[in-house]
Design a protein around this motif. Structure first.
Motif: not given
Lengths: 724, 724
Positions: B318-330
């Motif tokens: 199970v993967v949960s709370r999948v978050v990606v960092r914005d490439s510009e603002t972080g």
């Protein structure tokens, strides 16, 4: 008999589409016979610094003679063809433009009968030359030095463009007086423009009898990525041979040129990296070197595979005589005689004046090999890659080297070739955990047809599977607009979303049709559709109401083998050898396994679709082998009317059962752009497979050895390792 | 409060389906509370010799307390739940069978509101217990030590089987007197058999009110691969709880047991390798170590990604709370709240008595995590992999460790993340050759549900794309037949081809339905179908007759979002956040990109299809988030009638626009076997993608650094390196 020197060779590279106006206005213009760029090698060596050691310099001497009947023309052979043509009577007055020159492959039966060590069959060249608006098709015998056949095409199309054609068209367009006003209306001068020359398609009688190119211009101010800065609404239609602007249209003076901000995609050491944590160096390592060999320049041997690999100016990369060794007997068994991308159809979905004609057939119009630039070591291909050059021909009949245009490498991506995990008792309670690491061989090239980059991979697996992948990257073709926010767009009026301020990513498709001359255990094969049909059970026989049953349908004629894919009427598609049965009585076969795909939905009577009617079936056609049926859109595609396509040939509905057959598979993409595609697109890939089906008596890699720790390399970080 | 020791833990591993008769007849049988297998660690260490150093031993002490609201139950917590239940009044007389015990996740809003460092919300367990043929659903508060809710299911299904259920069924069957005669009729004794216990599906009133299992037997003589040696026609129907054979049927005494030749797939140093050239060692090397971190046992951070990764006894991974960092603002931006395979439906296509019921729902019947054995280092996962254990629960409520069941690794497969090649003038004639190597992060587990092996990969790319792949390997379920050559088979009578003498590979399907709780920039999202519609042009407006136009259709209710894929009516499928616009006014979104796929074609009223009606839409459903709607086939799947499926929930046709929605995607395979699948199948894979669409303002890896030679490791061959 000498190949162009590095300094002379460079201009040919520089002339590739898109041709940049710079050259026309500068001392680099090769039409003015000026030389330059002597520092190019140094520049390339700057990036990456140590990775170019494997690049072979252009040969100062002619290459060694061909060793295999399928080897491409050598430098010496190209010179010889040119020399023969120079003294050929019909060309004495005017030497024609050489639109293409390539090996005229010997008859298939001769090639199949040939063995290593035999003398190679007499070498012939096939030349398409243009003279006085006529396409001359010639075969030249290199041994006798004679033109063997000479025919003037009566079909509708023209041959592949040369770089000189492109230069001529752009030069003609940029010299057109009205262009200065169009540039000025946008605050530019002509010197600020980069102009490209898309092919015009064909749209009726007005466009017949002459070779035309459309010329479009972009601002190159402040960016190498001029594609993102169109002068929207400006279209020049040029007669290439008469060097005349036939039509000049500029309806877009009120449309702003999209800005240059964030369009530059080049690496600069000072660039702000994306907001993410560092990735430690990672590499596919093979300290004992690759396991494959390339003999005589083109013959690749690896694991259980052997094939002939060659660059081709039109098709890009051709694999021939693909043979796999039987896992048990070691016997070499044929899988495919020849495989290559036969055409690439790219229709854009916009009816406007500046857009409707965009319906490229890149292989036949520009050439996938002709536009395949050197691959970037460590980034296009891994560290363990081997590079191969192409020897191609320019319009004056001279050879040039397309360096590092193919790479070949072994891949280990961390996956298992097969596995099973279980607890079992036959060995007294021992745990069973069996898995085998998957290592494959990849042959790759990347065509940069103007804005778009198409990477073609042929991947060979030890279990007999061949995976063919096309990856798309590069630049969108964007359309200028007055809008800088979607809230200004009414009723879904635009032909795609805004991908940047004043730039629309126009929806388009890509269709790559592969020619796959399957010879499964020999030339004579049969195409079998194994249809999964829902059967309803007889009431009371079992509690189940339905199940799927495989029904085999042998295709007797071409019509039986026109396959449109449907999720709701599924089939497997087998090419079998009806004369070669497994010990269990299953015919030896390979199946085509589609992956993600897309179909062309254009009207069949729409001119672009007429010309690319080979995409009417999605995904498969099967034709009887015919030496002359190589190019799905026709031999002469440029401005063709669709009178020589796969669809036309196949209307004869020829018999195909137990014959030498060719299978055609189309890989399609619909592309609705998005902001992530700006200013260069993250790679999108799709693939299909050729997979053994009862070809081997059992899993051919059952007895493969697992990987043990002691097999693997001992590595330490480089002192200077940094982030990726 | 102690976890079972290694010696006690081992039996649980040994009890996995298929359960082998050996255990029932030997001192290893855990039901007899005999211990054994103390040398297991040594055995595992033999292969491969040095690769197991990263395997964590079972913890002698309870693990550290959970750090994240989503962390799975710890060893200590499992002991505590068992202790609470032991003193729970309704269970005082008889302690029930614990069919499943897992974290009862806090409400989504609580989880979303939680930040690292906050105290974690009160921990609760969700238990499904079986007592007197009733399914008890309980939530237990670990802080208060109280049973908070207790409900007895009134639905049709039973909970997931335990290993004890399987042992009981097989033991009951093999003790049945008539079995000896069936074995003897085939020249065997019962001691020569391996028996497995497929689930029975559900086929009407006769099968209600009791838990049944079908037991099938195989000869294990001379092979660990008993699957290839069925006693065809022998089926025993067992009442699991009453330990009674309800029906004994043997119609196959005249059908030979397929031979053992070439069935053994184990590596032996003396094995004859396949006929191919040696492959030099190749490895993905990262001498500075992996770039990801795993904190508090489950929180993975890599490049621009962060997610919670946990093993689950039913869902596997199970993967949960999948978050990606914005490439510009972080900025950390949410992509998905939770993703996992919700059900795996495998109908076989044979109506015979011994086959019709085979229509497995492996996640809900057996558990993908429960059947996920330790991964094989260097062969299932590359050298640079990190391994994670699962802490699961056995029928008596005790914890056990499923070791090395997940691996996590960075992948570099030699491909480019983006590229463009061109000659340009903006820098004075410099050649432009830009490419960026693609490095990804893979989280993997492999379930061995009896004969089949399913590998699940979640692959994260730095460009924001998530690729979900399911790979199939392992053994076919074969059917015994009198035939040993296809020439004896009349009129395509068989349900598949011969894959070995006397063994038919029966056609079957696999459907994996994923639960994808997308939270693109927050919980409230909208599903938009971007349909490509053929437009016919107004005559005379342009020379084109047709083009495709993207039309956006917002799904208001569930019915609007039932998607059947068609090549001829193509769409993109976007999950967008209507409240978060890009600077250009495009809604932030992710799209689901299908790859190769297959649809279930069974009759909708066929019992297996009724129960797996979640595959009626191929490929997508969208439902409003509902805490209780996790399992596409229903919470209690075993022998269910299909009254609690995604299809049933969705018939309410709830509103889904701008709501917290869950997307369900089904990945399908049709499998017509072939000889290459014998005796173990080369891996077959299919995948789909979740891809950012106007989520980032532009290509998020535009400024990524290329790979330079000096970044890469320095490697030398191992002294003892050998072939792969």
């Amino acid at each position: 008999m000498e190949i162009s020197s590095s300094a002379l060779r460079l201009p040919f590279l520089f002339l590739l589409v898109p041709l940049l106006l710079f050259f026309l206005l500068s001392p680099w213009n090769p039409l003015h016979n000026l030389s330059g760029g002597g520092d190019s090698a140094g520049r390339r060596a700057q990036f990456p610094p140590k990775s170019l050691t494997s690049i072979s310099p252009p040969p100062a001497e002619p290459r060694s003679p061909p060793r295999n009947p399928l080897d491409p023309l050598t430098v010496g052979e190209i010179h010889r063809v040119r020399s023969i043509l120079s003294s050929y009577q019909p060309f004495l007055r005017h030497f024609p433009s050489i639109q293409s020159m390539s090996l005229d492959e010997p008859d298939k039966s001769r090639v199949l009968g040939w063995k290593s060590g035999d003398p190679i069959p007499s070498r012939k060249a096939f030349v398409i030359a243009l003279l006085d608006n006529q396409s001359h098709l010639l075969t030249i015998d290199l041994d006798s030095g004679r033109v063997e056949t000479h025919e003037i095409s009566s079909g509708s199309g023209y041959p592949m463009l040369t770089m000189e054609d492109v230069v001529a068209a752009v030069q003609t367009a940029v010299s057109y007086p009205e262009l200065e006003a169009s540039a000025a209306a946008r605050g530019l001068s002509v010197a600020n423009l980069s102009c490209i020359s898309p092919s015009p398609g064909w749209f009726g009688p007005d466009e017949e009898g002459k070779r035309i190119l459309k010329v479009l211009c972009f601002s190159k101010q402040g960016t190498p990525n001029f594609y993102m800065r169109p002068l929207e609404g400006l279209v020049m239609t040029v007669d290439v041979d008469r060097r005349e602007v036939l039509q000049f249209s500029d309806t877009g003076k009120g449309i702003p040129i999209p800005g240059r901000a964030n369009t530059d995609y080049r690496f600069r050491p000072g660039n702000k990296p994306p907001e993410m944590e560092r990735i430690n160096p990672i590499s596919m390592e093979q300290p004992r070197g690759p396991s494959f060999t390339v003999t005589d320049g083109h013959l690749v041997k690896w694991a259980n595979w052997e094939f002939h690999l060659k660059p081709d100016q039109r098709a890009g990369l051709v694999v021939s005589r693909v043979v796999v060794r039987d896992s048990e007997t070691g016997a070499a068994r044929s899988v495919m005689y020849k495989g290559f991308p036969s055409e690439l159809f790219v229709p854009y979905m916009d009816a406007d004046e500046g857009w409707y004609f965009k319906s490229y057939m890149d292989a036949g119009e520009f050439g996938l090999g002709a536009t395949a630039m050197p691959l970037v070591p460590l980034n296009d291909c891994p560290r363990n890659a081997y590079y191969m050059d192409g020897i191609f021909v320019s319009a004056d009949g001279q050879p040039f080297v397309q360096s590092n245009m193919i790479c070949l490498f072994e891949r280990y991506a961390g996956d298992a070739a097969w596995r099973h995990s279980e607890l079992t008792v036959s060995s007294g309670g021992q745990e069973l955990r069996e898995a085998r690491a998957k290592v494959t061989l990849v042959a790759r090239m990347a065509a940069s047809v103007g804005n778009y980059d198409y990477t073609f991979d042929w991947e060979f697996q030890t279990d007999g599977l061949i995976k063919i992948t096309v990856s798309l990257s590069g630049m969108l073709m964007v359309k200028g607009t007055v809008h800088d926010n979607m809230n200004q767009v009414q009723n879904q009026d635009e032909m795609g979303p805004l991908v940047s301020e004043n730039a629309i990513g126009v929806v388009h498709d890509h269709f790559i049709t592969f020619h796959l001359d399957m010879d499964v255990d020999g030339p004579n094969n049969t195409f079998v559709k194994v249809n999964l049909v829902k059967e309803e059970n007889v009431e009371g026989k079992t509690p189940r109401k339905s199940y799927l049953k495989p029904k085999r349908h042998v295709a007797k004629t071409e019509d039986d083998a026109r396959i449109k894919l449907s999720l709701y009427d599924p089939s497997e598609f087998h090419v079998v050898n009806p004369s070669r049965m497994s010990r269990l009585g299953n015919p030896s076969g390979y199946k085509v396994v589609p992956g993600g795909n897309a179909a062309s939905l254009l009207d069949h009577s729409d001119p672009p679709q007429l010309r690319s009617a080979f995409t009417n079936n999605q995904v498969i056609w099967v034709t009887p082998y015919n030496r002359s049926e190589l190019w799905a859109g026709g031999l002469l595609v440029y401005q063709s009317h669709g009178d020589d396509t796969l669809d036309v040939w196949s209307q004869r509905n020829r018999e195909i059962e137990d014959r030498d057959v060719v299978l055609w598979y189309t890989l399609g993409f619909h592309h609705v752009p998005c902001q992530e595609d700006f200013p260069v697109m993250p790679t999108v890939a799709a693939s299909f497979q050729l997979k053994p089906v009862n070809f081997f008596e059992r899993n051919p890699i059952l007895t493969a050895r697992p990987v043990f720790e002691e097999d693997l390399p001992v590595c330490r970080p480089s002192e200077s390792a940094s982030i990726i």
